[in-house]
Design a protein around this motif. Structure first.
Motif, PDB file in Angstrom:
ATOM      1  N   TRP A   1       0.491  -1.657   0.032  1.00 59.17           N
ATOM      2  CA  TRP A   1       0.275   0.173   0.150  1.00 59.17           C
ATOM      3  C   TRP A   1       0.741   0.670   0.143  1.00 59.17           C
ATOM      4  CZ3 TRP A   1      -4.465  -1.130   4.301  1.00 59.17           C
ATOM      5  CH2 TRP A   1      -4.667  -1.664   3.514  1.00 59.17           C
ATOM      6  N   ALA A   2       1.894   1.488   0.643  1.00 55.51           N
ATOM      7  CA  ALA A   2       3.251   2.211   0.583  1.00 55.51           C
ATOM      8  C   ALA A   2       4.344   1.485  -0.496  1.00 55.51           C
ATOM      9  CB  ALA A   2       2.970   2.613   1.953  1.00 55.51           C
TER      10      ALA A   2
ATOM     11  N   GLY B   1       5.460  -2.033   4.136  1.00 45.33           N
ATOM     12  CA  GLY B   1       4.260  -1.013   3.341  1.00 45.33           C
ATOM     13  C   GLY B   1       3.446  -1.903   2.710  1.00 45.33           C
ATOM     14  N   TYR B   2       3.508  -2.888   3.279  1.00 45.93           N
ATOM     15  CA  TYR B   2       2.442  -3.776   3.142  1.00 45.93           C
ATOM     16  C   TYR B   2       1.030  -4.363   4.412  1.00 45.93           C
ATOM     17  CZ  TYR B   2       4.690  -6.382  -0.414  1.00 45.93           C
ATOM     18  OH  TYR B   2       5.438  -7.231  -1.510  1.00 45.93           O
ATOM     19  N   PRO B   3       0.181  -4.276   4.174  1.00 48.39           N
ATOM     20  CA  PRO B   3      -1.117  -3.951   5.116  1.00 48.39           C
ATOM     21  C   PRO B   3      -1.139  -5.159   6.138  1.00 48.39           C
ATOM     22  CG  PRO B   3      -1.837  -5.396   3.603  1.00 48.39           C
ATOM     23  CD  PRO B   3      -0.717  -5.031   2.454  1.00 48.39           C
TER      24      PRO B   3
ATOM     25  N   HIS C   1       2.030   6.383   0.531  1.00 44.05           N
ATOM     26  CA  HIS C   1       0.964   6.108   0.455  1.00 44.05           C
ATOM     27  C   HIS C   1       0.412   6.380  -1.521  1.00 44.05           C
ATOM     28  CE1 HIS C   1       1.076   5.226   4.397  1.00 44.05           C
ATOM     29  NE2 HIS C   1       0.304   4.193   4.096  1.00 44.05           N
ATOM     30  N   ARG C   2       0.067   4.861  -1.818  1.00 43.28           N
ATOM     31  CA  ARG C   2      -0.441   5.306  -3.110  1.00 43.28           C
ATOM     32  C   ARG C   2      -1.831   5.209  -3.085  1.00 43.28           C
ATOM     33  NH1 ARG C   2       2.417  -0.795  -4.933  1.00 43.28           N
ATOM     34  NH2 ARG C   2       4.151  -0.171  -3.748  1.00 43.28           N
ATOM     35  N   LEU C   3      -1.745   6.324  -3.751  1.00 48.17           N
ATOM     36  CA  LEU C   3      -3.703   7.628  -3.329  1.00 48.17           C
ATOM     37  C   LEU C   3      -4.694   6.194  -4.130  1.00 48.17           C
ATOM     38  CD1 LEU C   3      -2.396  10.849  -2.182  1.00 48.17           C
ATOM     39  CD2 LEU C   3      -3.101   8.300  -0.854  1.00 48.17           C
TER      40      LEU C   3
ATOM     41  N   LEU D   1      -4.738  -6.059 -10.147  1.00 43.31           N
ATOM     42  CA  LEU D   1      -3.828  -6.915  -9.709  1.00 43.31           C
ATOM     43  C   LEU D   1      -2.813  -6.682  -9.140  1.00 43.31           C
ATOM     44  CD1 LEU D   1      -3.214  -7.462 -13.406  1.00 43.31           C
ATOM     45  CD2 LEU D   1      -4.837  -8.955 -11.994  1.00 43.31           C
ATOM     46  N   SER D   2      -2.419  -5.053  -8.396  1.00 42.31           N
ATOM     47  CA  SER D   2      -1.441  -4.974  -7.076  1.00 42.31           C
ATOM     48  C   SER D   2      -2.189  -6.146  -5.990  1.00 42.31           C
ATOM     49  CB  SER D   2      -1.169  -3.904  -7.491  1.00 42.31           C
ATOM     50  OG  SER D   2      -2.636  -2.750  -7.001  1.00 42.31           O
ATOM     51  N   LEU D   3      -3.578  -5.496  -5.868  1.00 43.81           N
ATOM     52  CA  LEU D   3      -3.749  -5.844  -4.233  1.00 43.81           C
ATOM     53  C   LEU D   3      -3.919  -7.685  -4.256  1.00 43.81           C
ATOM     54  CD1 LEU D   3      -6.770  -3.605  -4.689  1.00 43.81           C
ATOM     55  CD2 LEU D   3      -4.418  -2.726  -3.448  1.00 43.81           C
TER      56      LEU D   3
END
Length: 235
Positions: A40-41, A186-188, A205-207, A232-234
């Protein structure tokens, strides 16, 4: 070539894929792997690594299989063992602007073009050729995609470990200790998610990520995602 077995029964990567490419005429093969796609970041980072097809450091395998301590130790050995390696990256603003697929492509091109000599074949981990055929030099690289190449190919395993250690070190140096970047990269993680609820996103962070949909007080910060592949990034 049969993959050797590690002491923990995990198949060790070998040079079977590299040998197929050299038999077809390639003289310099680069293994390519990415890290940070699902974070996420922070940036997404791609490493390109070239070996001389000699015996690799003991215990080399996919970075995700290794403990952080062992991964760091092997990365140190790899730095002096590989013939060449280079990194390419795309930060959160660029990811938000162009989407993950394009950010991965740009990062891979940057890594490959940073190598001292141009490889004439690339082994890419996964089933999708995110490198594509558009490069600033005007000549695309012949790409061989291989599922689980980070477990099967020495070159890709080396790129996997180098990329992971490089990005983890970068994330730990960003500060923002309350988000736990030094531990979660940076992972959740639970700490990361709880802090986001309280304090909102940082400049790292990626907004355009969908996590903001679940944070009503910060939802207004969400940026439009330019391409559906970004989902796909999630995963």
């Amino acid at each position: 070539m049969m993959a050797a077995m590690r002491s923990d029964e995990t198949p060790a990567p070998d040079y079977a894929i590299e040998e197929q490419l050299t038999a077809a005429g390639a003289t310099r093969v680069a293994g390519v792997d990415e890290v940070g796609r699902g974070a996420w970041a922070g940036p997404v980072v791609v490493c390109a690594a070239v070996t001389d097809m000699t015996v690799p450091p003991q215990g080399l395998t996919d970075s995700k299989v290794l403990t952080p301590r062992r991964r760091t130790a092997i990365a140190g050995e790899l730095e002096g063992w590989v013939v060449a390696y280079a990194f390419g990256a795309a930060g959160p603003e660029e990811i938000d602007e162009v989407g993950m697929t394009e950010a991965l492509r740009r990062s891979a091109v940057r890594a490959l073009e940073a190598l001292p000599e141009r490889p004439d074949a690339v082994i890419l981990d996964g089933k999708h050729n995110f490198l594509g055929d558009r490069v600033s030099s005007g000549r695309p690289w012949p790409v061989r995609t291989e599922i689980k190449a980070d477990l099967r190919s020495v070159s890709v395993a080396a790129a996997s470990v180098l990329a992971k250690v490089y990005r983890d070190t970068l994330m730990a140096g960003l500060g923002h200790e309350e988000y736990g970047f030094a531990a979660n990269a940076g992972y959740p993680s639970p700490v990361h998610q709880e802090t986001l609820k309280r304090l909102g996103p940082t400049p790292h962070h990626r907004l355009s990520w969908s996590y903001l949909d679940d944070l009503p007080q910060w939802r207004h910060l969400k940026k439009h995602r330019p391409e559906i592949e970004g989902q796909l990034s999630l995963i």
